[in-house]
Design an enzyme around this catalytic site. Structure first.
Site, PDB file in Angstrom:
ATOM      1  N   LYS A  76      64.865  10.889  79.259  1.00 61.31           N
ATOM      2  CA  LYS A  76      65.073   9.694  80.108  1.00 61.31           C
ATOM      3  C   LYS A  76      66.528   9.221  79.998  1.00 61.31           C
ATOM      4  CE  LYS A  76      63.848   5.457  78.514  1.00 61.31           C
ATOM      5  NZ  LYS A  76      64.868   4.412  78.555  1.00 61.31           N
ATOM      6  N   ASN A  77      67.039   9.135  78.758  1.00 60.32           N
ATOM      7  CA  ASN A  77      68.366   8.537  78.574  1.00 60.32           C
ATOM      8  C   ASN A  77      69.517   9.486  78.882  1.00 60.32           C
ATOM      9  OD1 ASN A  77      67.080   6.204  78.022  1.00 60.32           O
ATOM     10  ND2 ASN A  77      67.403   6.259  75.817  1.00 60.32           N
TER      11      ASN A  77
ATOM     12  N   CYS B 236      66.356  -8.276  77.520  1.00 58.39           N
ATOM     13  CA  CYS B 236      65.014  -7.689  77.550  1.00 58.39           C
ATOM     14  C   CYS B 236      64.368  -8.056  76.215  1.00 58.39           C
ATOM     15  CB  CYS B 236      65.092  -6.178  77.736  1.00 58.39           C
ATOM     16  SG  CYS B 236      65.703  -5.333  76.286  1.00 58.39           S
TER      17      CYS B 236
ATOM     18  N   ARG C 152      71.402  -7.813  75.176  1.00 59.10           N
ATOM     19  CA  ARG C 152      71.892  -6.622  75.886  1.00 59.10           C
ATOM     20  C   ARG C 152      73.078  -6.942  76.804  1.00 59.10           C
ATOM     21  NH1 ARG C 152      67.582  -2.935  75.886  1.00 59.10           N
ATOM     22  NH2 ARG C 152      69.136  -1.333  76.234  1.00 59.10           N
TER      23      ARG C 152
ATOM     24  N   ASP D  20      65.840   4.021  68.572  1.00 59.30           N
ATOM     25  CA  ASP D  20      64.700   4.273  69.462  1.00 59.30           C
ATOM     26  C   ASP D  20      63.534   4.935  68.743  1.00 59.30           C
ATOM     27  OD1 ASP D  20      66.587   5.004  72.508  1.00 59.30           O
ATOM     28  OD2 ASP D  20      66.128   3.156  71.430  1.00 59.30           O
TER      29      ASP D  20
ATOM     30  N   ARG E 199      57.376   3.728  81.422  1.00 60.33           N
ATOM     31  CA  ARG E 199      58.815   3.748  81.712  1.00 60.33           C
ATOM     32  C   ARG E 199      59.481   4.929  81.023  1.00 60.33           C
ATOM     33  NH1 ARG E 199      61.974  -1.450  80.465  1.00 60.33           N
ATOM     34  NH2 ARG E 199      63.502   0.086  81.143  1.00 60.33           N
TER      35      ARG E 199
HETATM   36  C1  EPZ Z   1      71.100   2.856  75.162  1.00 62.29           C
HETATM   37  O1  EPZ Z   1      71.035   1.499  75.509  1.00 62.29           O
HETATM   38  C2  EPZ Z   1      69.697   3.403  75.370  1.00 62.29           C
HETATM   39  N1  EPZ Z   1      69.338   3.288  76.793  1.00 62.29           N
HETATM   40  C3  EPZ Z   1      68.705   2.620  74.508  1.00 62.29           C
HETATM   41  O2  EPZ Z   1      67.426   3.197  74.689  1.00 62.29           O
HETATM   42  C4  EPZ Z   1      69.123   2.768  73.048  1.00 62.29           C
HETATM   43  O3  EPZ Z   1      68.264   2.004  72.239  1.00 62.29           O
HETATM   44  C5  EPZ Z   1      70.570   2.287  72.866  1.00 62.29           C
HETATM   45  O4  EPZ Z   1      71.440   3.001  73.773  1.00 62.29           O
HETATM   46  C6  EPZ Z   1      71.080   2.507  71.444  1.00 62.29           C
HETATM   47  O5  EPZ Z   1      71.004   3.865  71.127  1.00 62.29           O
HETATM   48  C7  EPZ Z   1      69.841   4.203  77.665  1.00 62.29           C
HETATM   49  O6  EPZ Z   1      70.586   5.096  77.288  1.00 62.29           O
HETATM   50  C8  EPZ Z   1      69.439   4.048  79.101  1.00 62.29           C
HETATM   51  P1  EPZ Z   1      74.156   0.100  73.559  1.00 62.29           P
HETATM   52  P2  EPZ Z   1      72.413   0.661  75.669  1.00 62.29           P
HETATM   53  O7  EPZ Z   1      75.101  -0.332  74.629  1.00 62.29           O
HETATM   54  O8  EPZ Z   1      73.489   1.560  76.108  1.00 62.29           O
HETATM   55  C9  EPZ Z   1      75.650  -4.166  72.036  1.00 62.29           C
HETATM   56  C10 EPZ Z   1      65.121   3.192  75.076  1.00 62.29           C
HETATM   57  O9  EPZ Z   1      64.197   2.764  74.393  1.00 62.29           O
HETATM   58  N2  EPZ Z   1      76.486  -4.176  73.251  1.00 62.29           N
HETATM   59  O10 EPZ Z   1      74.458   1.350  72.800  1.00 62.29           O
HETATM   60  O11 EPZ Z   1      72.089  -0.556  76.471  1.00 62.29           O
HETATM   61  C11 EPZ Z   1      74.174  -4.193  72.355  1.00 62.29           C
HETATM   62  O12 EPZ Z   1      73.726  -5.524  72.520  1.00 62.29           O
HETATM   63  C12 EPZ Z   1      66.381   2.381  75.237  1.00 62.29           C
HETATM   64  O13 EPZ Z   1      65.128   4.302  75.663  1.00 62.29           O
HETATM   65  C13 EPZ Z   1      77.321  -5.262  73.506  1.00 62.29           C
HETATM   66  O14 EPZ Z   1      77.357  -6.234  72.738  1.00 62.29           O
HETATM   67  O15 EPZ Z   1      72.703   0.229  74.173  1.00 62.29           O
HETATM   68  C14 EPZ Z   1      73.561  -3.524  71.145  1.00 62.29           C
HETATM   69  O16 EPZ Z   1      73.428  -4.494  70.115  1.00 62.29           O
HETATM   70  C15 EPZ Z   1      66.257   1.016  74.562  1.00 62.29           C
HETATM   71  N3  EPZ Z   1      78.093  -5.272  74.630  1.00 62.29           N
HETATM   72  C16 EPZ Z   1      74.613  -2.502  70.733  1.00 62.29           C
HETATM   73  O17 EPZ Z   1      75.836  -2.919  71.359  1.00 62.29           O
HETATM   74  C17 EPZ Z   1      78.080  -4.214  75.516  1.00 62.29           C
HETATM   75  O18 EPZ Z   1      78.832  -4.264  76.522  1.00 62.29           O
HETATM   76  C18 EPZ Z   1      74.308  -1.069  71.196  1.00 62.29           C
HETATM   77  O19 EPZ Z   1      73.951  -1.139  72.560  1.00 62.29           O
HETATM   78  C19 EPZ Z   1      77.232  -3.113  75.244  1.00 62.29           C
HETATM   79  C20 EPZ Z   1      76.454  -3.113  74.115  1.00 62.29           C
END
Ligand code: EPZ
Length: 416
Positions: free
Chosen positions: A22-23, A117, A122, A305, A397
């Site tokens: 998915k990701n 969410c 996020r 995850d 999902r």
């Molecule tokens: C990706 O989400 C994945 N989703 C998530 O999988 C996964 O849990 C996550 O990466 C971490 O590995 C997809 O790839 C579609 P991040 P993402 O940006 O990119 C903070 C699932 O279950 N942050 O790496 O949204 C954020 O709040 C999903 O399949 C900021 O502060 O995660 C978090 O604490 C859930 N500002 C941390 O960084 C930003 O601009 C990591 O988030 C971006 C992120």
């Protein structure tokens, strides 16, 4: 609203095929916006999130042609509506991944803020900051990101924290920018590498994906390509946990352990015997698992995850484990539901102390987010008697045909 009913206590056995990731599929489908030529994607998982993204791309004017198999053809030649509306984005936060490609290809984008969410706020500030560094003018008004740019300019960007979709958005935008972009503190997740491989197949000049410094040399245009999505490592890890929790013996096909080392290591520490083949993983669970502590962190460390699913197996293991969640601020929503099944878990800040119990008892529980739902399925499979899991649209999902795959492994599971 569908429920999943599980009669637990059956050791899983047999073999299933793992679906596409998915990701990886979500960012790779967005890469189709970067070219006016047709793209063919195969090994796409049949998931709600993928369907939502295809709907989003279609309303932008991208021609989407599903073929009979699990492939899809996208053609963004006549894309004329660079807008991602709230009603679609609110159901699938990864829609933010259209922002970089739209800016790079047509110099403008109107994308609804994804909003938070269940697992956290996020924010997408790193996405915005990086695109601004590349010359985009971005305002956030009435819940929408309004972005405009001439041709994006290559820049040196260092994100404040490791962000998977942030890295992916900036990498896609950089492929058509003027000059070189360097992304430091880049995410190293295998899905980032899969996206980079697809961009290179399209004529992009991307170097260093999989390390924390990614270099992109912008080109004038990208051409069409065909690409097969990598196997889903989180789906793989989830079924390994289900087999481990039920004392089972399973074989997962069309998947690779290469991107799951940290999870495989922890399952071996828990007492599982794991054999790796070229594109298959075989797991034989012990009679009783040993508790294993873990700490989530960006790849290649233990993936956030998989945190909820591994908590479920610690609930029925022998000993005490500490689970520390370092990525998201609210990713323990599954704890209260696991406690309803008889689990012994104490939360202390971003740590969960899990004391293994002799066994779990079935109960009515509720899914709150995608991976929490998976955790409840793993626990229900190990529990005695019947468990009814509500709100399983969360599962749909991210897991293709989960009830069918579990049934094929001998589980007594019904969707009602
Ligand atoms: C990706 O989400 C994945 N989703 C998530 O999988 C996964 O849990 C996550 O990466 C971490 O590995 C997809 O790839 C579609 P991040 P993402 O940006 O990119 C903070 C699932 O279950 N942050 O790496 O949204 C954020 O709040 C999903 O399949 C900021 O502060 O995660 C978090 O604490 C859930 N500002 C941390 O960084 C930003 O601009 C990591 O988030 C971006 C992120």
């Amino acid at each position: 609203m569908d429920k999943l009913v599980i009669e637990g206590g059956v050791p899983l056995s047999g073999e299933i095929v793992i679906s596409g990731a998915k990701n990886a599929a979500l960012p790779i489908l967005c890469a189709a916006l970067l070219t006016g030529e047709a793209m063919t994607f195969s090994n796409l998982p049949r998931l709600k999130d993928v369907a939502t993204l295809l709907k989003l791309l279609a309303q932008m004017g991208v021609r989407v042609t599903p073929d009979s198999g699990e492939a899809v053809f996208l053609d963004a030649k006549d894309m004329d509506n660079p807008c991602a509306p709230y009603d679609l984005v609110k159901t699938m936060r990864a829609s933010i991944l259209v922002l970089g490609p739209l800016l790079a290809r047509c110099g403008e984008a109107r994308v609804s803020l994804p909003g938070g969410c269940a697992i956290g706020a996020r924010p997408v500030d790193q996405h915005i900051r990086g695109l601004q560094a590349m010359g985009a003018e971005i305002q956030v008004e009435q819940g929408y990101i309004h972005a405009k740019a001439g041709r994006l300019q290559g820049a040196r960007i260092c994100t404040d924290m490791v962000t998977v979709t942030g890295t992916e958005n900036l990498m896609m935008a950089a492929t058509l920018a003027e000059g070189e972009t360097v992304i430091e503190n880049a995410a190293r997740e295998p899905e980032v590498v899969d996206l980079a491989n697809c961009l290179v197949r399209m004529g992009g000049r991307v170097f260093g994906a999989g390390t924390d410094v990614i270099r992109v040399q912008g080109v004038e245009k990208l051409h069409g390509a065909a690409y097969a999505i990598m196997p889903d490592r989180i789906e793989t890890g989830t079924y390994l946990c289900a087999a481990a929790a039920t004392g089972g013996r399973v074989r997962l096909l069309k998947t690779s352990a290469a991107s799951l080392d940290s999870v495989i290591d922890k399952l071996m520490d828990a007492g599982c015997d794991i054999q790796l083949a070229r594109d298959a993983i075989h797991l034989q669970a012990p009679a009783r698992l040993k508790s294993v502590s873990l700490r989530t962190a960006p790849y290649p460390a233990f993936p956030t995850d998989m945190q909820a699913q591994f908590m479920a197996i610690n609930c029925v293991a022998d000993g005490v484990a500490t689970i520390r969640e370092t990525i998201f601020e609210n990713r323990f929503m599954h704890v209260a539901e696991l406690q309803r099944l008889g689990a012994d878990i104490q939360i202390e800040g971003n740590n969960a102390i899990v004391r293994g119990v002799a066994g779990l008892q079935g109960a009515n529980v509720m899914a709150t987010d995608l991976r929490a739902s998976a955790s409840l399925v793993v626990a229900a499979l190990a529990a005695r008697d019947e468990t009814r899991i509500d709100r399983i649209y969360h599962l749909d999902r991210g897991y293709e045909d989960m009830a069918e795959k579990l049934s094929r492994l001998g589980a007594r599971v019904w969707r009602v």
